[in-house]
Write a protein that holds these residues in place. Structure first.
Motif, PDB file in Angstrom:
ATOM      1  N   TRP A 350       0.831  -1.207   0.000  1.00 59.75           N
ATOM      2  CA  TRP A 350       0.000   0.000   0.000  1.00 59.75           C
ATOM      3  C   TRP A 350       0.862   1.253   0.000  1.00 59.75           C
ATOM      4  N   CYS A 464     -15.017   3.421 -13.059  1.00 60.52           N
ATOM      5  CA  CYS A 464     -14.550   2.880 -11.774  1.00 60.52           C
ATOM      6  C   CYS A 464     -15.716   2.609 -10.839  1.00 60.52           C
ATOM      7  N   GLY A 492     -10.745  -5.974  -2.165  1.00 67.69           N
ATOM      8  CA  GLY A 492      -9.931  -4.772  -2.202  1.00 67.69           C
ATOM      9  C   GLY A 492      -9.858  -4.152  -3.590  1.00 67.69           C
ATOM     10  N   THR A 496     -10.950  -0.331  -4.034  1.00 68.08           N
ATOM     11  CA  THR A 496     -10.014   0.623  -4.629  1.00 68.08           C
ATOM     12  C   THR A 496     -10.617   1.270  -5.866  1.00 68.08           C
ATOM     13  N   SER A 497     -11.354   0.495  -6.657  1.00 69.74           N
ATOM     14  CA  SER A 497     -12.011   1.048  -7.835  1.00 69.74           C
ATOM     15  C   SER A 497     -13.031   2.110  -7.433  1.00 69.74           C
ATOM     16  N   LEU A 500     -11.079   5.290  -6.281  1.00 74.50           N
ATOM     17  CA  LEU A 500     -10.522   6.015  -7.420  1.00 74.50           C
ATOM     18  C   LEU A 500     -11.627   6.692  -8.232  1.00 74.50           C
TER      19      LEU A 500
END
Length: 511
Positions: A350, A464, A492, A496-497, A500
């Motif tokens: 990370w 996203c 994850g 994360t998508s 973002l």
């Protein structure tokens, strides 16, 4: 330091950063994503989760050997991959004269699962391959090396140019046009400066034997096996004594070797590779699980045991963990692990991901700063063609910064939209990636620069945010499903998508 020298460094920093910045930004984005290539691959494979892991490792290996002995007795090699997590299948692959074959077994009862098990995909390896060779073979490999060298020059000249770089780090003036872009460039550069120097330098040293082949050729020659001799000298494999008696049944040693491999290497076995299976000259390689989650050692080797059936003894034993004595042969391994975040577990990954994003911001703001400065005052560097050159710079800025982001998320969309049973879908996913990136280039050339930025920002953000919905519609898997099973690698990816996507939409709103 004389002003003349600083001005010359400013010219070098500007043009070296601009000309390599477009491709460097794409390389950095791909490299940042490749930090999580294993979770991305798991998500793209979309393999259904099984209810239980089933039997213990020796029983699973025995089941795999029985299946392969019945269905692949004439194969040139076998590969047995044990379940890595709860719910994973027992994966088998073998190579025959026809080509590679695959199968998957349920660990609970050894039942054969549907083939292919999951979606055939290049997965996160696509980002890694693009990162170091642009999917262009040897020419792409050398282009990336040249871009990395230019990036190192731009970093060094940037430190020389910005004499107040550390004081400017504590100053950010939003809404000030060109000054704001320069502040953002300085802040992102200084905050990630140690990481940026490290990642660019280790990227060059990663392939030092290719970029600087002459020293190795002087010592090891120029023939086809020269590099093998070099690697053998570096490995210095530990040889084990005759620890086991010869076993006549070629199939029997494979499950029996498992406990000996754990005792001798100090690690669980993750993969078993069998060369010339069921023959007298059979060789069995038992490879341990990756030791990259060991927080105490930057160089933690994976355990390996090599059994030579013809001699009835172990040919090689490599104990897992840090080497007992650090020598010159380990230097390159440390540099490799520094580059790929192969140590320290998920925390380091990370950290690399966040620093990689800051590196992308530094490169993006640097290329944008060139256009912002020339919008106010053209320097007419290119005579009559200056306006055309500046327009091309704007188009390439949009494509290199936002186009690559749209292409990356589009690559994940292609994985879900291409039918799971489509032949050659791995190549089609990569082709979709480049097609989307080219479409972003054409869009940036067609639309005014400000609108192109906004439209591609919105496109990346919406794609996203919509990725979890597409996954649920195409596979029936979703974030809650991953959370219930504790599969935070695939979960994850979607989290994360979503983050973002929110970030892209926020930037669009603030423009």
């Amino acid at each position: 330091m004389k002003d003349g020298f600083r001005q010359s460094m400013s010219w070098l920093h500007t043009w070296c950063g601009l000309t390599c910045g477009w491709l460097l930004c794409a390389i950095f984005v791909a490299g940042t994503l490749s930090v999580f290539r294993e979770p991305i691959t798991r998500w793209m494979e979309a393999r259904p989760a099984l209810d239980a892991t089933g039997a213990d490792a020796p029983a699973l290996v025995a089941t795999a050997v029985r299946y392969l002995g019945t269905n692949a007795a004439d194969a040139r090699s076998w590969i047995i991959t044990l379940p890595e997590q709860s719910g994973d299948a027992l994966l088998l692959s073998w190579r025959t004269k026809v080509g590679p074959q695959q199968a998957a077994l349920d660990p609970a009862d050894g039942a054969v699962l549907p083939t292919p098990w999951g979606r055939a995909t290049e997965g996160g390896r696509h980002f890694m391959a693009f990162h170091y060779m642009l999917h262009a073979g040897i020419p792409g490999f050398w282009v990336v090396g040249w871009i990395a060298m230019c990036a190192l020059v731009a970093l060094i000249s940037g430190v020389v140019v910005h004499k107040r770089i550390f004081s400017d780090f504590f100053t950010f003036r939003p809404g000030k046009g060109q000054r704001s872009w320069l502040d953002a460039h300085n802040v992102s550069a200084v905050l990630a400066l140690p990481f940026l120097f490290m990642i660019v330098y280790t990227g060059l040293t990663y392939f030092y034997s290719s970029y600087l082949p002459l020293p190795l050729q002087v010592v090891y020659g120029r023939d086809a096996k020269a590099y093998q001799r070099f690697e053998a000298d570096l490995a210095r494999a530990a040889m084990a004594p005759d620890a086991t008696p010869r076993i006549k049944d070629a199939a029997a040693p494979i499950p029996d070797l498992l406990q000996q491999a754990i005792a001798l290497t100090g690690a669980d076995v993750q993969r078993i590779v069998v060369e010339r299976p069921l023959q007298e000259n059979m060789v069995v390689r038992l490879l341990g699980a990756k030791q990259e989650h060991d927080p105490e050692a930057i160089l933690a080797l994976s355990g390996m045991l090599v059994y030579d059936h013809a001699g009835g003894k172990f040919r090689q034993v490599t104990r897992a963990g840090a080497p007992a004595h650090f020598g010159a042969e380990h230097v390159h391994g440390v540099l490799e692990r520094l580059h790929v975040a192969g140590f320290g577990g998920w925390g380091i990954k990370w950290l690399y991901f966040i620093c990689g994003l800051m590196g992308c911001v530094m490169i993006a703001t640097g290329t944008l700063l060139f256009s912002v400065k020339r919008q106010k005052k053209s320097m007419m560097e290119f005579g009559r063609c200056t306006a055309v050159v500046y327009r091309c710079v704007e188009v390439l800025n949009v494509t290199a910064v936002m186009g690559i982001c749209v292409a990356c998320i589009g690559f994940l969309y292609a994985n879900r939209l291409i039918p799971a049973d489509f032949v050659g879908r791995q190549l089609l996913e990569i082709q979709a990636f480049f097609a989307i990136w080219m479409a972003c280039l054409l869009h940036a050339a067609w639309r005014p620069a400000s609108r192109a930025w906004n439209e591609q920002l919105v496109a990346a953000g919406l794609l996203c945010l919509g990725l979890p919905l597409l996954n649920w519609a195409s596979t029936g898997q979703h974030l809650l499903h991953y959370a219930q099973r504790g599969d935070w690698q695939r979960g994850g990816v979607e989290l994360t998508s979503l983050l973002l996507g929110c970030l892209f939409i926020l930037i669009w709103r603030k423009r």
